[in-house]
Design a protein around this motif. Structure first.
Motif, PDB file in Angstrom:
ATOM      1  N   GLN A  90       0.839  -1.192   0.000  1.00 38.45           N
ATOM      2  CA  GLN A  90       0.000   0.000   0.000  1.00 38.45           C
ATOM      3  C   GLN A  90       0.876   1.245   0.000  1.00 38.45           C
ATOM      4  O   GLN A  90       2.084   1.167   0.172  1.00 38.45           O
ATOM      5  N   HIS A 127     -14.756   4.886   8.172  1.00 36.29           N
ATOM      6  CA  HIS A 127     -14.375   5.836   7.125  1.00 36.29           C
ATOM      7  C   HIS A 127     -13.214   6.677   7.623  1.00 36.29           C
ATOM      8  O   HIS A 127     -13.404   7.652   8.337  1.00 36.29           O
ATOM      9  N   ASP A 167      -9.692   8.766   6.492  1.00 37.95           N
ATOM     10  CA  ASP A 167      -8.881   9.333   5.430  1.00 37.95           C
ATOM     11  C   ASP A 167      -7.478   8.746   5.517  1.00 37.95           C
ATOM     12  O   ASP A 167      -6.876   8.377   4.517  1.00 37.95           O
ATOM     13  N   SER A 168      -6.968   8.663   6.741  1.00 37.18           N
ATOM     14  CA  SER A 168      -5.641   8.096   6.959  1.00 37.18           C
ATOM     15  C   SER A 168      -5.445   7.842   8.445  1.00 37.18           C
ATOM     16  O   SER A 168      -6.201   8.333   9.275  1.00 37.18           O
ATOM     17  N   PRO A 221      -2.418   6.198   4.130  1.00 35.10           N
ATOM     18  CA  PRO A 221      -3.703   6.613   3.552  1.00 35.10           C
ATOM     19  C   PRO A 221      -4.621   5.391   3.366  1.00 35.10           C
ATOM     20  O   PRO A 221      -4.140   4.298   3.076  1.00 35.10           O
ATOM     21  N   ASP A 222      -5.882   5.578   3.539  1.00 36.27           N
ATOM     22  CA  ASP A 222      -6.869   4.513   3.302  1.00 36.27           C
ATOM     23  C   ASP A 222      -6.509   3.207   4.006  1.00 36.27           C
ATOM     24  O   ASP A 222      -6.363   2.169   3.365  1.00 36.27           O
TER      25      ASP A 222
END
Length: 123
Positions: free
Chosen positions: A26, A107, A109-110, A100-101
């Motif tokens: 990732q 949910h 963002d990071s 990130p993710d």
């Protein structure tokens, strides 16, 4: 203390607790703040009296894209140790390692960790 900042460096690594993270990999973003006295470098316009940004990038890249670790904390610690060892003029180093993710429910963002380490002064 003067500061050199390298922000939003982007790498691809295989760190994480989940098997999929180690297999698929990732993105990782890294921000570095280096605290150093830059007076001599500024006065002499001599790179050898400062820290080469390209060298910092290469060292961080080798770690983030290198041997997988489970925890962001371990990766960030390895980066601070490497940089504090590599540069004799470096007094303090802060690393923000961002994933990130992240593959966790919800949910986000990071997620990130921030580690600051300093050289120990004798006497």
């Amino acid at each position: 203390m003067d500061k050199i900042r390298l922000t939003n460096m982007k790498f691809y690594g295989y760190h994480g607790v989940f098997a999929e993270e180690n297999r698929l990999g990732q993105r990782f973003n890294v921000d570095i703040t280096l605290e150093v006295d830059l007076a001599e470098a500024a006065a002499t316009d001599d790179l050898t009296k400062s820290i080469d940004y390209g060298d910092v990038f290469s060292r961080v890249q080798k770690i983030v894209e290198g041997e997988p670790k489970k925890l962001l904390e371990a990766v960030a610690e390895q980066i601070t140790t490497e940089l504090l060892t590599a540069y004799s003029i470096l007094q303090q180093c802060t690393v923000v390692l961002i994933k990130p993710d992240p593959p966790i429910p919800g949910h986000y963002d990071s997620v990130s960790v921030e580690i600051t380490r300093s050289k120990v002064k004798n006497g």
